[in-house]
Design an enzyme around this catalytic site. Structure first.
Site, PDB file in Angstrom:
ATOM      1  N   ARG A 212     -79.606 -59.703  44.643  1.00  0.00           N
ATOM      2  CA  ARG A 212     -79.085 -60.703  45.350  1.00  0.00           C
ATOM      3  C   ARG A 212     -78.401 -61.836  44.643  1.00  0.00           C
ATOM      4  NH1 ARG A 212     -76.540 -60.625  50.261  1.00  0.00           N
ATOM      5  NH2 ARG A 212     -75.815 -62.569  51.467  1.00  0.00           N
TER       6      ARG A 212
ATOM      7  N   ARG B 183     -71.194 -64.407  54.154  1.00  0.00           N
ATOM      8  CA  ARG B 183     -72.124 -63.877  53.206  1.00  0.00           C
ATOM      9  C   ARG B 183     -73.327 -65.196  53.464  1.00  0.00           C
ATOM     10  NH1 ARG B 183     -73.139 -58.686  51.547  1.00  0.00           N
ATOM     11  NH2 ARG B 183     -71.124 -58.469  50.650  1.00  0.00           N
TER      12      ARG B 183
ATOM     13  N   LEU C  91     -75.903 -67.998  51.876  1.00  0.00           N
ATOM     14  CA  LEU C  91     -75.250 -68.596  50.458  1.00  0.00           C
ATOM     15  C   LEU C  91     -77.146 -68.905  50.089  1.00  0.00           C
ATOM     16  CD1 LEU C  91     -73.016 -71.413  50.623  1.00  0.00           C
ATOM     17  CD2 LEU C  91     -72.854 -70.000  49.492  1.00  0.00           C
TER      18      LEU C  91
ATOM     19  N   ASN D 160     -69.690 -75.777  56.261  1.00  0.00           N
ATOM     20  CA  ASN D 160     -69.625 -74.448  57.043  1.00  0.00           C
ATOM     21  C   ASN D 160     -69.082 -74.865  58.362  1.00  0.00           C
ATOM     22  OD1 ASN D 160     -69.584 -71.933  57.755  1.00  0.00           O
ATOM     23  ND2 ASN D 160     -71.324 -71.714  58.445  1.00  0.00           N
TER      24      ASN D 160
ATOM     25  N   HIS E 224     -68.420 -72.495  62.169  1.00  0.00           N
ATOM     26  CA  HIS E 224     -68.961 -71.624  62.506  1.00  0.00           C
ATOM     27  C   HIS E 224     -68.201 -71.120  64.505  1.00  0.00           C
ATOM     28  CE1 HIS E 224     -71.663 -69.085  64.022  1.00  0.00           C
ATOM     29  NE2 HIS E 224     -72.012 -69.719  65.432  1.00  0.00           N
TER      30      HIS E 224
HETATM   31  C1  GAR Z   1     -63.918 -68.885  62.008  1.00  0.00           C
HETATM   32  O1  GAR Z   1     -63.478 -68.568  63.106  1.00  0.00           O
HETATM   33  C2  GAR Z   1     -64.921 -68.940  61.454  1.00  0.00           C
HETATM   34  O2  GAR Z   1     -65.612 -69.596  62.118  1.00  0.00           O
HETATM   35  C3  GAR Z   1     -65.994 -67.170  61.271  1.00  0.00           C
HETATM   36  O3  GAR Z   1     -64.568 -66.977  60.537  1.00  0.00           O
HETATM   37  C4  GAR Z   1     -63.772 -67.562  61.922  1.00  0.00           C
HETATM   38  C5  GAR Z   1     -62.362 -67.281  59.882  1.00  0.00           C
HETATM   39  O4  GAR Z   1     -61.029 -67.075  60.515  1.00  0.00           O
HETATM   40  N1  GAR Z   1     -67.493 -67.785  60.165  1.00  0.00           N
HETATM   41  C6  GAR Z   1     -68.250 -67.377  60.347  1.00  0.00           C
HETATM   42  O5  GAR Z   1     -68.501 -66.985  61.798  1.00  0.00           O
HETATM   43  C7  GAR Z   1     -69.473 -67.864  60.077  1.00  0.00           C
HETATM   44  N2  GAR Z   1     -70.352 -66.957  60.321  1.00  0.00           N
HETATM   45  P1  GAR Z   1     -60.256 -66.982  59.437  1.00  0.00           P
HETATM   46  O6  GAR Z   1     -60.312 -65.744  58.118  1.00  0.00           O
HETATM   47  O7  GAR Z   1     -58.630 -67.040  60.305  1.00  0.00           O
HETATM   48  O8  GAR Z   1     -60.269 -68.321  58.565  1.00  0.00           O
END
Ligand code: GAR
Length: 208
Positions: A73, A99, A101, A115, A117
């Site tokens: 990793r 992932r 980081l 990020n 969320h």
């Molecule tokens: C988003 O809702 C983002 O917040 C989430 O993935 C989605 C991506 O949407 N991220 C996470 O859950 C990270 N832990 P998209 O592929 O339609 O842009």
């Protein structure tokens, strides 16, 4: 004589793993030369991420670093660090990057990784935030843009937007409504950080 134009806007590398609809909002925003940020490259951890197609269609270079390509990793972490660094970004934006980081990436871009969320942190961190919020029965959830630290979704919060939970919501429908709010939040936050930076004061982060 024709003059070559060098894009002087704040440089972002965007990392994504999935369909990349948030990335698309960022690509659309940065296509306007008056927008203060540019996306210099898009990176993914899987070769079939639709986000990569979206980047290529917009003429943005892409790279892929799969965890399974590396024996350890930490090797993946170093390879990802170098792949990002090649683009000399001011900021790294995880927009649907699934992932965690590693220490090399966190150290190289310390205080410059954000990020997004799909929950109102610190509630519901982790990979199943929308499902967890529904299961808990909250009436309001939303999305959060935050700085990335060594924890899982624990870094200082930069911006949030609330989304009401309807009685009829399922995970997919609620996530789609969250993403509608999230698309504006990520574009607005990228613009604000590109123009004014971000100040970190202990647990608190703000855009001056
Ligand atoms: C988003 O809702 C983002 O917040 C989430 O993935 C989605 C991506 O949407 N991220 C996470 O859950 C990270 N832990 P998209 O592929 O339609 O842009």
């Amino acid at each position: 004589m024709e003059q070559s134009h060098v894009d002087q806007r704040t440089r972002f590398v965007v990392l994504a793993s999935g369909t990349g609809t948030l990335l698309q909002s960022l690509l659309d925003a940065t296509a306007d030369p008056g927008f203060p940020a540019q996306i210099v490259a898009v990176g993914a951890d899987v070769p079939d991420a639709k986000a990569l197609d979206r980047a290529q269609k917009s003429g943005v270079p892409t790279f892929v670093r799969m965890v399974s390509e590396y024996p350890l990793r930490t090797d993946w972490d170093s390879a990802l660090t170098d792949a990002i660094d090649e683009w000399n970004p001011d900021w790294v934006f995880c927009a649907g990057f699934m992932r965690i980081l590693g220490p090399s990436t966190l150290a190289r871009f310390a205080g410059r990784i954000i990020n997004t969320h799909p929950a109102l942190l610190p509630a519901f961190p982790g990979a199943h935030a929308v499902r967890d919020a529904l299961a808990y029965g909250v009436r309001v959830t939303g999305c959060t843009v935050h700085l990335v630290d060594e924890g899982v979704d624990t870094g200082p919060i930069i911006a949030q937007a609330p989304v009401h939970v309807d009685a009829s919501d399922d995970e997919a429908g609620l996530h789609e409504r969250i993403k509608m709010a999230e698309r504006s939040l990520v574009v607005g936050t990228m613009a604000a950080i590109a123009s004014r930076g971000c100040v970190i004061d202990g647990r608190r982060a703000y855009i001056p």
